[in-house]
Design an enzyme around this catalytic site. Structure first.
Site, PDB file in Angstrom:
ATOM      1  N   TYR A 125      38.050  31.268  61.773  1.00 36.05           N
ATOM      2  CA  TYR A 125      36.833  30.476  61.920  1.00 36.05           C
ATOM      3  C   TYR A 125      37.113  29.013  62.282  1.00 36.05           C
ATOM      4  O   TYR A 125      36.223  28.272  62.676  1.00 36.05           O
ATOM      5  CB  TYR A 125      36.065  30.531  60.600  1.00 36.05           C
ATOM      6  CG  TYR A 125      34.577  30.378  60.724  1.00 36.05           C
ATOM      7  CD1 TYR A 125      33.761  31.498  60.812  1.00 36.05           C
ATOM      8  CD2 TYR A 125      33.988  29.128  60.737  1.00 36.05           C
ATOM      9  CE1 TYR A 125      32.392  31.369  60.904  1.00 36.05           C
ATOM     10  CE2 TYR A 125      32.621  28.994  60.831  1.00 36.05           C
ATOM     11  CZ  TYR A 125      31.826  30.109  60.914  1.00 36.05           C
ATOM     12  OH  TYR A 125      30.470  29.977  61.012  1.00 36.05           O
ATOM     13  N   LYS A 192      42.052  41.281  53.428  1.00 30.98           N
ATOM     14  CA  LYS A 192      42.478  42.489  54.135  1.00 30.98           C
ATOM     15  C   LYS A 192      44.016  42.444  54.159  1.00 30.98           C
ATOM     16  O   LYS A 192      44.662  42.465  55.217  1.00 30.98           O
ATOM     17  CB  LYS A 192      41.873  42.480  55.554  1.00 30.98           C
ATOM     18  CG  LYS A 192      42.056  43.745  56.335  1.00 30.98           C
ATOM     19  CD  LYS A 192      40.999  44.789  56.040  1.00 30.98           C
ATOM     20  CE  LYS A 192      41.301  46.067  56.808  1.00 30.98           C
ATOM     21  NZ  LYS A 192      40.417  47.182  56.422  1.00 30.98           N
ATOM     22  N   ASP A 227      36.432  45.533  53.498  1.00 29.56           N
ATOM     23  CA  ASP A 227      35.515  46.629  53.860  1.00 29.56           C
ATOM     24  C   ASP A 227      34.993  47.328  52.604  1.00 29.56           C
ATOM     25  O   ASP A 227      33.794  47.633  52.503  1.00 29.56           O
ATOM     26  CB  ASP A 227      36.149  47.621  54.854  1.00 29.56           C
ATOM     27  CG  ASP A 227      37.630  47.856  54.616  1.00 29.56           C
ATOM     28  OD1 ASP A 227      38.180  47.281  53.658  1.00 29.56           O
ATOM     29  OD2 ASP A 227      38.253  48.622  55.378  1.00 29.56           O
ATOM     30  N   ASP A 251      31.862  34.076  55.552  1.00 35.82           N
ATOM     31  CA  ASP A 251      30.714  33.857  56.446  1.00 35.82           C
ATOM     32  C   ASP A 251      29.897  35.142  56.574  1.00 35.82           C
ATOM     33  O   ASP A 251      28.671  35.151  56.421  1.00 35.82           O
ATOM     34  CB  ASP A 251      31.242  33.414  57.818  1.00 35.82           C
ATOM     35  CG  ASP A 251      30.132  33.218  58.828  1.00 35.82           C
ATOM     36  OD1 ASP A 251      29.201  32.451  58.533  1.00 35.82           O
ATOM     37  OD2 ASP A 251      30.183  33.844  59.906  1.00 35.82           O
TER      38      ASP A 251
END
Ligand code: NAI
Length: 364
Positions: A125, A192, A227, A251
């Site tokens: 980001y 992740k 996830d 975000d």
């Protein structure tokens, strides 16, 4: 209450409508704020040649506290995000977003009470990017090949994902300090790390280290792969409390969590650093409804409540929150986004009518 000077950046899109409403509500609550207006947004490109004039950054530095409306960022081309630039230039490393159910606001659950703590300056980001076909991209592709780390197709654009020990420790410590201060029970780190071992893996490793520093504070720590977090949060948000994210996942999760409680119209937030703080709703400039008096100002009003807490004006903030809850509980004046979230066929009220109802509730 004491007088506070605050920089107000209305932004663009629905920003004028939501920030004007917020000012009216704070005035009705007796908040003594001296507003210093500073501009940012797409409309400044022609006049100033930039969407974020230096004078606006200076105004935030001068007053140390600011509240802003959303600012449009063109997709694909054009200038980089004003929000990213503000967060980086003022080192607002914390993005704090409480997600709390408001009865009557059309949430999927009645009892959501979780806090998103998002790292605000690093990660994909941060906008460190190399354009497809550029010399720098070719150089990077060559370098990656030579290190044996993998291969990148020559016609690739590249975004860099830096996650540092310093940035991670700072944000995870903030999450634990917040949990201690607010009597929260658990901090969850989302990542992740199974795939991105040197960025998210580092995030998880450092989060675990920081968690050990707080072992005697009675706060549980766990982690979730992003996830799995998304699915679990939708099925049962009550299993989460304070959740700490690297920038990009934070975000995305912010919108997901806003969806649990009725949508972006009621999701507040803050960008906080060691020296400065800028409060702003989670939502964007909503070009589809801008200028139509249809915006829901609740998110901006609740962001202002976070600002009042930060300024030490908790009592005023709580009175405003009570008024917000009263207006939603009554259900007579609700904007279109909330009517849709509740499944109602009734038309929504205007931003002005909603604000009138909020002001009336404060004056009761
Ligand atoms: P958005 O949040 O502006 O809008 C998404 C949907 O939610 C739209 O249907 C909109 O009408 C609705 N919505 C948002 N806020 C609402 C409110 N207060 N009341 C009622 N409905 C509301 O997201 P989108 O469309 O992806 O982004 C539009 C622009 O805003 C983009 O240029 C984006 O980069 C920018 N943006 C700016 C942010 C900021 O300044 N902090 C944050 C997010 C996006």
């Amino acid at each position: 209450m004491a007088q506070h000077t605050v920089t107000l950046i209305p932004g663009d899109g629905i920003g004028n409508e939501t920030t004007s409403a917020m000012q009216r509500v704070l005035a009705a609550a007796g908040a003594d704020i001296n507003w210093e207006i500073a501009e940012a947004g797409a409309h400044l490109m022609e006049i100033e040649g930039t969407p974020l004039p230096e004078s606006t950054i200076e105004a935030v530095k001068r007053n140390k506290v600011a509240i802003k409306g959303p600012v449009t960022t063109p997709v694909g081309t054009g200038f980089r995000s004003v929000n990213v630039a503000l967060r980086q230039s003022l080192d607002l490393y914390v993005c704090l977003r409480p997600v709390i159910s408001i009865p009557g606001a059309g949430g999927r659950y009645d009892d959501v009470d979780l806090v998103i703590v998002r790292e605000n300056t690093e990660d994909l980001y941060a906008g460190i990017e190399f354009e497809e076909g550029s010399k720098a991209a070719a150089h990077l592709i060559d370098m990656v090949q030579k290190t044996g780390a993998g291969s990148i197709r020559p016609d690739s654009g590249i975004s860099i994902k830096p996650i540092s020990v310093t940035g991670t420790q700072n944000i995870v410590r903030y999450a634990f300090d917040y949990a201690v201060k607010h009597g929260r029970k658990k901090v969850t780190a989302v990542h992740k790390a199974n795939i991105m071992k040197h960025s998210d893996g580092l995030f998880l490793r450092e989060a675990r280290k920081v968690a050990e520093e707080y072992a005697d504070k009675g706060i549980e720590f766990d982690d979730k792969i992003v996830d799995a977090f998304c699915m679990n949060c939708v099925i049962d948000p009550s299993q989460f409390d304070v959740i700490v994210f690297p920038n990009l996942y934070g975000d995305i999760a912010s919108d997901l969590c806003a969806g649990l409680v009725g949508g972006l119209g009621i999701a507040p937030g803050a960008n906080i650093g060691k020296d400065y703080a800028i409060f702003e709703a989670v939502h964007g400039s909503a070009p589809d409804i801008a200028g139509k008096n249809l915006a829901n100002p609740t998110a901006e009003v609740l962001s202002a409540c976070m600002m009042l807490d930060y300024l030490g004006e908790m009592e005023t903030a709580e009175r405003i929150r009570d008024a917000v809850r009263a207006v939603y509980a009554e259900g007579k004046y609700l904007t279109g986004d909330i009517r849709r979230a509740t499944g109602s066929q009734e038309p929504g009220c205007t931003c002005t009518e909603f604000t009138d109802a909020l002001v009336a509730a404060l004056q009761k």
